[in-house]
Design a protein around this motif. Structure first.
Motif, PDB file in Angstrom:
ATOM      1  N   SER A  92       0.867  -1.171   0.108  1.00  0.00           N
ATOM      2  CA  SER A  92      -0.095  -0.054   0.099  1.00  0.00           C
ATOM      3  C   SER A  92       0.945   1.208  -0.025  1.00  0.00           C
ATOM      4  CB  SER A  92      -0.830  -0.063   1.264  1.00  0.00           C
ATOM      5  OG  SER A  92      -1.628   1.333   1.395  1.00  0.00           O
ATOM      6  N   GLY A  93       0.352   2.387  -0.278  1.00  0.00           N
ATOM      7  CA  GLY A  93       0.970   3.573  -0.352  1.00  0.00           C
ATOM      8  C   GLY A  93       0.646   4.330   1.000  1.00  0.00           C
ATOM      9  N   THR A  94       0.237   3.753   1.700  1.00  0.00           N
ATOM     10  CA  THR A  94      -0.014   4.396   3.264  1.00  0.00           C
ATOM     11  C   THR A  94       1.030   4.868   3.812  1.00  0.00           C
ATOM     12  OG1 THR A  94      -2.101   2.922   3.513  1.00  0.00           O
ATOM     13  CG2 THR A  94      -1.199   3.726   5.164  1.00  0.00           C
ATOM     14  N   TYR A  95       2.195   3.995   3.965  1.00  0.00           N
ATOM     15  CA  TYR A  95       3.609   4.262   4.587  1.00  0.00           C
ATOM     16  C   TYR A  95       3.948   5.610   3.800  1.00  0.00           C
ATOM     17  CZ  TYR A  95       8.417   4.261   5.717  1.00  0.00           C
ATOM     18  OH  TYR A  95       9.707   4.682   6.009  1.00  0.00           O
ATOM     19  N   ASN A  96       3.842   5.856   2.582  1.00  0.00           N
ATOM     20  CA  ASN A  96       4.475   7.090   2.073  1.00  0.00           C
ATOM     21  C   ASN A  96       3.682   8.277   2.437  1.00  0.00           C
ATOM     22  OD1 ASN A  96       6.501   5.575   1.048  1.00  0.00           O
ATOM     23  ND2 ASN A  96       5.409   5.318  -1.237  1.00  0.00           N
ATOM     24  N   ALA A  97       2.335   8.130   2.430  1.00  0.00           N
ATOM     25  CA  ALA A  97       1.513   9.035   3.023  1.00  0.00           C
ATOM     26  C   ALA A  97       1.791   9.659   4.546  1.00  0.00           C
ATOM     27  CB  ALA A  97       0.034   8.739   2.731  1.00  0.00           C
ATOM     28  N   ALA A  98       1.909   8.583   5.306  1.00  0.00           N
ATOM     29  CA  ALA A  98       2.270   8.916   6.675  1.00  0.00           C
ATOM     30  C   ALA A  98       3.732   9.657   6.841  1.00  0.00           C
ATOM     31  CB  ALA A  98       2.513   7.555   7.509  1.00  0.00           C
ATOM     32  N   MET A  99       4.660   9.060   5.987  1.00  0.00           N
ATOM     33  CA  MET A  99       5.885   9.728   5.991  1.00  0.00           C
ATOM     34  C   MET A  99       5.853  11.291   5.707  1.00  0.00           C
ATOM     35  SD  MET A  99       8.689   8.043   7.175  1.00  0.00           S
ATOM     36  CE  MET A  99       9.904   8.534   6.321  1.00  0.00           C
ATOM     37  N   LEU A 100       5.104  11.383   4.722  1.00  0.00           N
ATOM     38  CA  LEU A 100       5.097  12.914   4.112  1.00  0.00           C
ATOM     39  C   LEU A 100       4.376  13.490   5.408  1.00  0.00           C
ATOM     40  CD1 LEU A 100       3.601  12.546   0.730  1.00  0.00           C
ATOM     41  CD2 LEU A 100       5.998  13.489   1.470  1.00  0.00           C
ATOM     42  N   ALA A 101       3.311  13.258   6.008  1.00  0.00           N
ATOM     43  CA  ALA A 101       2.530  13.846   7.033  1.00  0.00           C
ATOM     44  C   ALA A 101       3.453  14.121   8.440  1.00  0.00           C
ATOM     45  CB  ALA A 101       1.582  12.873   7.489  1.00  0.00           C
ATOM     46  N   ALA A 102       4.594  13.011   8.610  1.00  0.00           N
ATOM     47  CA  ALA A 102       5.417  13.115   9.656  1.00  0.00           C
ATOM     48  C   ALA A 102       6.216  14.258   9.312  1.00  0.00           C
ATOM     49  CB  ALA A 102       5.993  11.848   9.849  1.00  0.00           C
ATOM     50  N   GLU A 103       6.726  14.640   8.139  1.00  0.00           N
ATOM     51  CA  GLU A 103       7.786  15.718   7.779  1.00  0.00           C
ATOM     52  C   GLU A 103       6.857  17.049   7.833  1.00  0.00           C
ATOM     53  OE1 GLU A 103       8.752  14.638   3.896  1.00  0.00           O
ATOM     54  OE2 GLU A 103      10.018  12.762   4.331  1.00  0.00           O
ATOM     55  N   GLU A 104       5.788  16.945   7.437  1.00  0.00           N
ATOM     56  CA  GLU A 104       5.072  18.239   7.502  1.00  0.00           C
ATOM     57  C   GLU A 104       4.832  18.681   9.100  1.00  0.00           C
ATOM     58  OE1 GLU A 104       0.720  20.130   5.987  1.00  0.00           O
ATOM     59  OE2 GLU A 104       1.589  18.608   4.975  1.00  0.00           O
ATOM     60  N   TYR A 105       4.552  17.587   9.968  1.00  0.00           N
ATOM     61  CA  TYR A 105       4.174  17.710  11.021  1.00  0.00           C
ATOM     62  C   TYR A 105       5.564  18.405  12.041  1.00  0.00           C
ATOM     63  CZ  TYR A 105       1.811  16.739  15.709  1.00  0.00           C
ATOM     64  OH  TYR A 105       1.402  16.736  17.028  1.00  0.00           O
TER      65      TYR A 105
END
Length: 280
Positions: free
Chosen positions: A87-100
């Motif tokens: 799934s692409g879920t991990y990549n989306a979470a990583m982008l969110a972590a960087e933004e956070y």
């Protein structure tokens, strides 16, 4: 200072007892029907609908906004996702972590790619929770959970792989065999979290025996086992009984797959997570 654990809905968890926790839902699409894998999802209704639906079905992962909302205002966030190979879920979470962390430089987020799904994510979330309860530092928690992941194994028995085939994750040739005359496919999560088909069995009894044998070969020695299933309590109980014959004091948890994992495992599917030798 607040520490929060966040996981996507493939972890089959909605709460985590005494610790702040959030589940970020994936979504199942079937024509104009949309099933959001959250606490309101009618999983039995979804399964019943999908068993007769003849059109195309797909799944979608949460976007970065969903993850940011789940992180909330926590100072420290540990995030566990379904395998990035599925799934692409991990990549989306990583982008969110960087933004956070850009928005809040004093805060910390670590995203764990579980290299697994279902009960494999559950056991990783519980490993994180154990570290938090023990008061381990951020760095020590990341190290401990990452090391644990290398010994965390996931195996499964499926009575149908229709949805895996439809989404390009299993070959049509394998899909044509599974389900005929009670054939079950036995598989595992590979080293990189990819789906690996290992063997085939006829009927649940033989499948559970083969799964027990695979667990012993992979070094299970009585550590906690998570058995999650889709409408197959009897097979889960049979496997639990067989495991307890080997290690009578083993802690074995039986749970029900939620929306996303039920979609892929389909009726009769059994997923098992346990700690053993390094994943091979």
């Amino acid at each position: 200072m607040m520490t929060k654990i966040v996981a996507d809905s493939s972890a089959d968890l909605l709460t985590l007892g005494d610790l702040p926790f959030a589940s970020v839902p994936l979504t199942i699409h079937a024509g104009d029907r949309v099933f959001v894998d959250d606490e309101h999802c009618d999983i039995d209704g979804m399964i019943a609908f999908l068993r007769t639906y003849k059109g195309k079905t797909t799944t979608s992962c949460p976007n970065t906004e969903c993850w940011l909302k789940a992180f909330g205002d926590a100072d420290t966030v540990y995030c566990v996702t379904i395998s990035s190979a599925m799934s692409g879920t991990y990549n989306a979470a990583m982008l969110a972590a960087e933004e956070y962390m850009e928005l809040h430089p004093e805060r910390r987020v670590h995203v764990f790619d579980s290299l697994s799904a279902g009960p494999g994510c559950t056991q990783m979330v519980e490993k994180v929770a154990d570290c938090v309860r023990k008061g381990l530092s951020f760095e020590d928690t990341v190290a401990a959970v990452t090391a644990f992941r290398d010994r965390a194994n996931l195996i499964f028995s499926l009575a149908s792989v229709h949805n895996f085939v439809a989404n390009g994750r299993v070959s049509a040739a394998v899909g044509a065999i599974v389900g005929i005359l009670g054939i079950r496919v036995i598989g595992k999560a590979g080293v990189k979290g990819e789906l690996v088909i290992a063997s085939k069995s006829r009927g649940d009894h033989k499948a559970m025996q083969n799964m027990l044998g695979a667990m012993m070969k992979q070094g299970w020695n009585g550590s906690k086992v998570y058995i999650h299933h889709c409408m197959n309590q009897s097979a889960a109980e049979e496997l639990k009984a067989a495991l307890l014959e080997k290690f009578p004091n083993a802690e074995i948890e039986i749970g029900v797959l939620r929306g996303l994992c039920s979609y892929y495992a389909e009726v009769g599917g059994v997923l098992v997570a346990y700690e053993g030798n390094l994943r091979a």
